[in-house]
Write a protein that holds these residues in place. Structure first.
Motif, PDB file in Angstrom:
ATOM      1  N   LYS A  75     -92.820 -22.350   5.130  1.00  0.00           N
ATOM      2  CA  LYS A  75     -94.281 -22.289   4.947  1.00  0.00           C
ATOM      3  C   LYS A  75     -94.953 -23.435   5.684  1.00  0.00           C
ATOM      4  O   LYS A  75     -96.001 -23.268   6.308  1.00  0.00           O
ATOM      5  N   HIS A  76     -94.347 -24.615   5.601  1.00  0.00           N
ATOM      6  CA  HIS A  76     -94.926 -25.783   6.264  1.00  0.00           C
ATOM      7  C   HIS A  76     -94.844 -25.656   7.778  1.00  0.00           C
ATOM      8  O   HIS A  76     -95.768 -26.061   8.493  1.00  0.00           O
ATOM      9  N   LEU A  77     -93.743 -25.101   8.283  1.00  0.00           N
ATOM     10  CA  LEU A  77     -93.592 -24.903   9.714  1.00  0.00           C
ATOM     11  C   LEU A  77     -94.553 -23.833  10.227  1.00  0.00           C
ATOM     12  O   LEU A  77     -94.834 -23.757  11.429  1.00  0.00           O
ATOM     13  N   THR A  78     -95.062 -23.020   9.311  1.00  0.00           N
ATOM     14  CA  THR A  78     -96.038 -21.984   9.665  1.00  0.00           C
ATOM     15  C   THR A  78     -97.463 -22.513   9.540  1.00  0.00           C
ATOM     16  O   THR A  78     -98.300 -22.296  10.429  1.00  0.00           O
ATOM     17  N   ILE A  79     -97.742 -23.218   8.455  1.00  0.00           N
ATOM     18  CA  ILE A  79     -99.078 -23.786   8.231  1.00  0.00           C
ATOM     19  C   ILE A  79     -99.478 -24.707   9.377  1.00  0.00           C
ATOM     20  O   ILE A  79    -100.655 -24.774   9.755  1.00  0.00           O
ATOM     21  N   TYR A  80     -98.496 -25.389   9.951  1.00  0.00           N
ATOM     22  CA  TYR A  80     -98.764 -26.311  11.052  1.00  0.00           C
ATOM     23  C   TYR A  80     -99.580 -25.651  12.168  1.00  0.00           C
ATOM     24  O   TYR A  80    -100.424 -26.285  12.805  1.00  0.00           O
ATOM     25  N   HIS A  81     -99.365 -24.358  12.389  1.00  0.00           N
ATOM     26  CA  HIS A  81    -100.017 -23.656  13.492  1.00  0.00           C
ATOM     27  C   HIS A  81    -101.517 -23.445  13.290  1.00  0.00           C
ATOM     28  O   HIS A  81    -102.197 -22.972  14.208  1.00  0.00           O
ATOM     29  N   VAL A  82    -102.032 -23.809  12.135  1.00  0.00           N
ATOM     30  CA  VAL A  82    -103.481 -23.720  11.902  1.00  0.00           C
ATOM     31  C   VAL A  82    -104.239 -24.599  12.892  1.00  0.00           C
ATOM     32  O   VAL A  82    -105.380 -24.307  13.258  1.00  0.00           O
ATOM     33  N   ALA A 114    -105.968 -16.437  17.640  1.00  0.00           N
ATOM     34  CA  ALA A 114    -105.274 -15.341  16.958  1.00  0.00           C
ATOM     35  C   ALA A 114    -104.110 -15.860  16.120  1.00  0.00           C
ATOM     36  O   ALA A 114    -103.932 -15.464  14.959  1.00  0.00           O
ATOM     37  N   VAL A 115    -103.322 -16.771  16.697  1.00  0.00           N
ATOM     38  CA  VAL A 115    -102.172 -17.330  15.975  1.00  0.00           C
ATOM     39  C   VAL A 115    -102.640 -18.133  14.768  1.00  0.00           C
ATOM     40  O   VAL A 115    -102.094 -18.011  13.670  1.00  0.00           O
ATOM     41  N   GLY A 116    -103.665 -18.963  14.970  1.00  0.00           N
ATOM     42  CA  GLY A 116    -104.166 -19.789  13.879  1.00  0.00           C
ATOM     43  C   GLY A 116    -104.714 -18.960  12.724  1.00  0.00           C
ATOM     44  O   GLY A 116    -104.454 -19.259  11.556  1.00  0.00           O
ATOM     45  N   PRO A 120    -102.869 -17.730   7.489  1.00  0.00           N
ATOM     46  CA  PRO A 120    -103.089 -17.390   6.068  1.00  0.00           C
ATOM     47  C   PRO A 120    -102.639 -15.982   5.710  1.00  0.00           C
ATOM     48  O   PRO A 120    -102.225 -15.727   4.578  1.00  0.00           O
ATOM     49  N   ILE A 121    -102.702 -15.069   6.667  1.00  0.00           N
ATOM     50  CA  ILE A 121    -102.256 -13.689   6.415  1.00  0.00           C
ATOM     51  C   ILE A 121    -100.748 -13.680   6.191  1.00  0.00           C
ATOM     52  O   ILE A 121    -100.254 -13.038   5.258  1.00  0.00           O
ATOM     53  N   ILE A 122    -100.021 -14.396   7.028  1.00  0.00           N
ATOM     54  CA  ILE A 122     -98.564 -14.471   6.901  1.00  0.00           C
ATOM     55  C   ILE A 122     -98.175 -15.101   5.565  1.00  0.00           C
ATOM     56  O   ILE A 122     -97.264 -14.622   4.872  1.00  0.00           O
ATOM     57  N   LYS A 131     -91.278 -11.712   8.122  1.00  0.00           N
ATOM     58  CA  LYS A 131     -92.654 -12.133   8.427  1.00  0.00           C
ATOM     59  C   LYS A 131     -92.674 -13.446   9.198  1.00  0.00           C
ATOM     60  O   LYS A 131     -93.492 -13.628  10.109  1.00  0.00           O
ATOM     61  N   TYR A 132     -91.772 -14.359   8.860  1.00  0.00           N
ATOM     62  CA  TYR A 132     -91.723 -15.633   9.573  1.00  0.00           C
ATOM     63  C   TYR A 132     -91.199 -15.437  10.992  1.00  0.00           C
ATOM     64  O   TYR A 132     -91.696 -16.054  11.937  1.00  0.00           O
ATOM     65  N   LEU A 133     -90.205 -14.578  11.138  1.00  0.00           N
ATOM     66  CA  LEU A 133     -89.626 -14.326  12.454  1.00  0.00           C
ATOM     67  C   LEU A 133     -90.673 -13.705  13.379  1.00  0.00           C
ATOM     68  O   LEU A 133     -90.851 -14.147  14.525  1.00  0.00           O
ATOM     69  N   VAL A 134     -91.387 -12.692  12.890  1.00  0.00           N
ATOM     70  CA  VAL A 134     -92.421 -12.019  13.683  1.00  0.00           C
ATOM     71  C   VAL A 134     -93.526 -13.002  14.066  1.00  0.00           C
ATOM     72  O   VAL A 134     -93.970 -13.036  15.223  1.00  0.00           O
ATOM     73  N   PHE A 135     -93.961 -13.813  13.104  1.00  0.00           N
ATOM     74  CA  PHE A 135     -95.041 -14.767  13.374  1.00  0.00           C
ATOM     75  C   PHE A 135     -94.637 -15.763  14.457  1.00  0.00           C
ATOM     76  O   PHE A 135     -95.397 -16.013  15.403  1.00  0.00           O
ATOM     77  N   HIS A 136     -93.453 -16.330  14.332  1.00  0.00           N
ATOM     78  CA  HIS A 136     -93.044 -17.374  15.276  1.00  0.00           C
ATOM     79  C   HIS A 136     -92.704 -16.801  16.656  1.00  0.00           C
ATOM     80  O   HIS A 136     -92.875 -17.495  17.664  1.00  0.00           O
ATOM     81  N   ILE A 137     -92.249 -15.550  16.705  1.00  0.00           N
ATOM     82  CA  ILE A 137     -92.051 -14.910  18.008  1.00  0.00           C
ATOM     83  C   ILE A 137     -93.403 -14.682  18.670  1.00  0.00           C
ATOM     84  O   ILE A 137     -93.586 -14.956  19.863  1.00  0.00           O
TER      85      ILE A 137
END
Length: 208
Positions: A75-82, A114-116, A120-122, A131-137
């Motif tokens: 989650k933290h590695l994803t939130i960073y992209h905000v 778009a990524v940012g 929150p959707i992810i 969901k994490y794999l798709v987001f980071h790809i």
């Protein structure tokens, strides 16, 4: 996780934060005082490549650093992209002032926005590996397009407007944000792909 592993991760985290702080401060100071604006723009992609490559090499060759990255919640590695929303707004502002090539503004700005906004959707979706794999790809593909467009206008086309990317404050994006984002994206994808592999291998071994 054992106590020994926790101690190692805490130590690695302190070094990680220290390096990021010094790195960020160096880019801020050299950018703010216009020192970077005097360099040849050919150094920008080279510095970006170095800024991505060095952390990735540390990840692959340092077991402690790799263990630390694997200990960070996805989650933290994803939130960073905000932060890419802020980057997009800066790109749009510079583009509206005709300070950047139009195509570069579109590729870098729209993709980052778009990524940012997807973050929150992810996070709202049900917890899953997919969901994490798709987001980071998706984030990595956008990142590759933006960096590729920047390289084209900077090195191949030698567009004079690209000199503006080494002025303050936008210089913080390529020489700090992009480097960290690129490196973390590679590490996160490596972690996700290996986690999937090991999980499937464990299931297959158990079923034999």
């Amino acid at each position: 996780m054992s106590t020994k592993s926790n101690v190692k991760n805490e130590t690695t985290e302190r070094w990680f934060v220290l390096v990021l702080t010094i790195w960020g401060a160096a880019v801020f100071v050299t950018g703010y005082f216009g020192i970077l604006s005097n360099i040849n723009t050919i150094w920008v992609p080279l510095l970006v490549i170095a800024g991505i490559t060095i952390p990735v090499l540390a990840y692959y060759f340092s077991e402690d650093f790799r263990s630390y990255i694997w200990s960070i919640d996805l989650k933290h590695l994803t939130i960073y992209h905000v932060w890419r929303i802020v980057a997009a707004l800066i790109f749009f502002h510079y583009g509206s002032q005709n300070l950047l090539p139009t195509q570069f503004t579109i590729d870098a700005g729209v993709g980052d926005l778009a990524v940012g906004l997807l973050v929150p959707i992810i996070l709202f979706l049900r917890e899953s590996y997919t969901k994490y794999l798709v987001f980071h790809i998706f984030g990595m593909l956008d990142f590759a397009i933006a960096v590729g467009t920047g390289f084209t206008f900077n090195v191949l086309l030698n567009d004079p407007l690209m000199r503006n990317v080494i002025t303050y404050p936008i210089v913080l994006i390529p020489l700090y944000g992009v480097c960290i984002t690129g490196a973390l994206s590679i590490m996160t994808l490596d972690r996700l792909l290996k986690s999937k592999y090991y999980s499937e291998k464990l299931i297959n071994d158990f079923q034999k």
